[in-house]
Design an enzyme around this catalytic site. Sequence first.
Site, PDB file in Angstrom:
ATOM      1  N   GLU A 217       0.820  -1.216   0.000  1.00  0.00           N
ATOM      2  CA  GLU A 217       0.000   0.000   0.000  1.00  0.00           C
ATOM      3  C   GLU A 217       0.849   1.259   0.000  1.00  0.00           C
ATOM      4  O   GLU A 217       0.441   2.289  -0.514  1.00  0.00           O
ATOM      5  CB  GLU A 217      -0.924  -0.016   1.221  1.00  0.00           C
ATOM      6  CG  GLU A 217      -2.043   1.006   1.167  1.00  0.00           C
ATOM      7  CD  GLU A 217      -3.140   0.714   2.172  1.00  0.00           C
ATOM      8  OE1 GLU A 217      -3.563   1.673   2.835  1.00  0.00           O
ATOM      9  OE2 GLU A 217      -3.569  -0.444   2.294  1.00  0.00           O
TER      10      GLU A 217
ATOM     11  N   ASP B 265      -2.788  -3.208   2.967  1.00  0.00           N
ATOM     12  CA  ASP B 265      -3.242  -3.437   4.338  1.00  0.00           C
ATOM     13  C   ASP B 265      -4.345  -4.481   4.368  1.00  0.00           C
ATOM     14  O   ASP B 265      -5.242  -4.495   3.508  1.00  0.00           O
ATOM     15  CB  ASP B 265      -3.748  -2.132   4.953  1.00  0.00           C
ATOM     16  CG  ASP B 265      -2.600  -1.248   5.423  1.00  0.00           C
ATOM     17  OD1 ASP B 265      -1.443  -1.691   5.334  1.00  0.00           O
ATOM     18  OD2 ASP B 265      -2.869  -0.119   5.876  1.00  0.00           O
TER      19      ASP B 265
ATOM     20  N   TYR C 162      -1.606  -4.346  13.610  1.00  0.00           N
ATOM     21  CA  TYR C 162      -2.473  -3.592  12.699  1.00  0.00           C
ATOM     22  C   TYR C 162      -3.517  -2.789  13.476  1.00  0.00           C
ATOM     23  O   TYR C 162      -4.306  -3.362  14.243  1.00  0.00           O
ATOM     24  CB  TYR C 162      -3.163  -4.565  11.746  1.00  0.00           C
ATOM     25  CG  TYR C 162      -3.971  -3.900  10.666  1.00  0.00           C
ATOM     26  CD1 TYR C 162      -3.358  -3.138   9.684  1.00  0.00           C
ATOM     27  CD2 TYR C 162      -5.349  -4.044  10.622  1.00  0.00           C
ATOM     28  CE1 TYR C 162      -4.093  -2.527   8.685  1.00  0.00           C
ATOM     29  CE2 TYR C 162      -6.096  -3.449   9.620  1.00  0.00           C
ATOM     30  CZ  TYR C 162      -5.467  -2.689   8.652  1.00  0.00           C
ATOM     31  OH  TYR C 162      -6.202  -2.087   7.667  1.00  0.00           O
TER      32      TYR C 162
END
Length: 696
Positions: free
Chosen positions: A7, A110, A314
């Site tokens: 990303e 992601d 995350y």
Amino acid sequence: MKTVIAEKPSVAREIAALLGAVDKSDGYYSGNGYFVTWAFGHLIALGMPSDYGISGFGVEYLPIIPNPFVLTVRKIKLEGKYIDDKNAVRQLKVIERLFKNSTEIIIATDAGREGELIFRYIYEYLGIEKPLKRLWISSLTEKAICTGFENLKEGSEFEGLYHAARARSRADWLVGINASQALNVAAGQGIYSLGRVQTPTLAMICRRFLENKAFVVKPYFQIELQHNKQFVSFTSRSKNRWETRREAQQVWNSIERNGSAEVVSVDTKTVTEQPPLLFDLTGLQKEANKLLNLSADETLKIAQLLYEKQFITYPRTGSRYIPEDVWADIPKLINGLKVREKYHCAELVLKSGGLNKRILNDLRVTDHHGLLVTEKVPSSLSAKESAIYDLIAFRLLEAVSEVCIKNVTTAELQVLHHDFYIKGSSVVEPGWRAVKGDFNNKDSSLDVEINSVIVELPELKAGDILKIKSGTILEKQTRPPSLFTEASLLGAMEQAGNDIEDKDARGVLKGIGIGTPATRAAIIETLFNREYIVRNKKSLVPTDKGLQVYELVKDFNIADVAMTAQWELALRNIELGNLDAALFQKDLEEYSTVITKELLQSELNKQPDILCPRCKENYLSVKEKFVKCKGENCGWIQFRMICGIQLSLCEIEKLVNYGRTDLIKGMKSKSGKNFDAFIVLDEDGKSSFEFKVKDK
């Protein structure tokens, strides 16, 4: 060759180093059988009305229902026009070349709904079909990345996630574009916007603000008594409330003459406080707003940086639990924290005789588990990064600690025929509360709510006679509904389905919020950017523009939390494969047609008729920065910004119609000091301050 697409460039760099792709080229790395490239967030987006040949805000084009939807390169605004982003165009050419020269594509954006959409829109736009694999990891540490590449998943496993992401994107386009353009046509001037999640969020803020303003504050009085027993001082408080000080004073006079109180009953309960669960993103944002005064958007950006630096897992997670396979890593994470002096309690947690497994629940983990630190412990961070890291680290230590056990005592007293009560608590086992040494703060995530302040009491039993050392008459006020802060608004968005009035709908939508943990911060920032809300210290307050929009749409479904929660439920079902995305889109197309028609028939800019306080003949013209008389020969004007506070339309009406506003708090003098005052008008329409007279 295989192409890995991340990303962001920073993530691509980490992956390339681990894969042995060490040769750097323009827009990618290569080596060891891999190309590793990157996006810059959303390189491709849904086209705007101009991409369908529609220009301006012509009513003849509404509603706009694309068939099919068009994908375009990301745009930037230059000299009032939107043009293709040159950086996006250049990187897309690199990605296209690599895809064509590859046998397989590995998606490393992601691991979530938006990350999936970023890749899929690029893939669909380029139209290059190659076998897809998915890297699905919850942290960017070397161990996590290597393990992820050893266990790549088939791209087809994430079709549901992609369909949900695309459905969300199209829904936001259909509702946002059509409703916003219809509103702008109806307004005739100014720039307005509406949105699928944005508008019900604005409605919540405005509704709470109006309830707060309309609330009539009433004073009341209570009596507090001071006692002493066994060298312990403590207080009791009256159950009754008196409307006037005179009534309370008469009661106190009688109590003072009596001089003592009898203990009627004593109830002591042992209360167990379970440790808090791990943070999800919304929980972290709420805590950071309350303790650090950080906005939701700031917190997300800082957490994202910590994630990219490999210090936390995350951040865009909606779960507060971890699965079985992560539990084995928990002792290692806690052991790693011991190297920092501030986490000295980690040693005690490990030696406590077993870690609490309350956070262990495979069924409660969604795409990603609750927020954790990683084995890579930072040695140097900025002040804000350090503060966010500390919240996550201490929460982990609390979550796996033992329960806190308290004795909570409630005693009932009677003085003459008046009832009083005493509340106190003492710590039996500190448990998780010892991590920070804080026993007085109530955590909204706890299962048990008790008196949060530790008050030691002497031994009490029914029949005891307590002498009254002194007494105080407490003057209090009834409290209006609190204005939203970012923390409480995030909570309201998260739990929106729980507050729906319809019982059947509430049962279905309980636990379904509006927006997602990853998007709620952006929604709040959009309301600021649209000038619909402003911050007043920590509170979120609607502007006149925001209230104007709310008054127009408050009875429409676009402002209804229930409808938005139903849409969120539908998106979940699309992701799980339980609902056809095409049916959801059809419903949104039909709704967009209805809301467009309703808005085009509305009147947005209708101003209240307020007579000029000077000439008493002409009405006032209300502008953003001032109000003035429409009469050519009058010349009365009142600026709306006074000592740093913008007068609302409601305050203008009160000032002109009744000669004074309500008490306005938080104004600043020329010397920078805060003060509170009424603004009043004299007979000639001149404004001045009037200060509240304090009771002696």
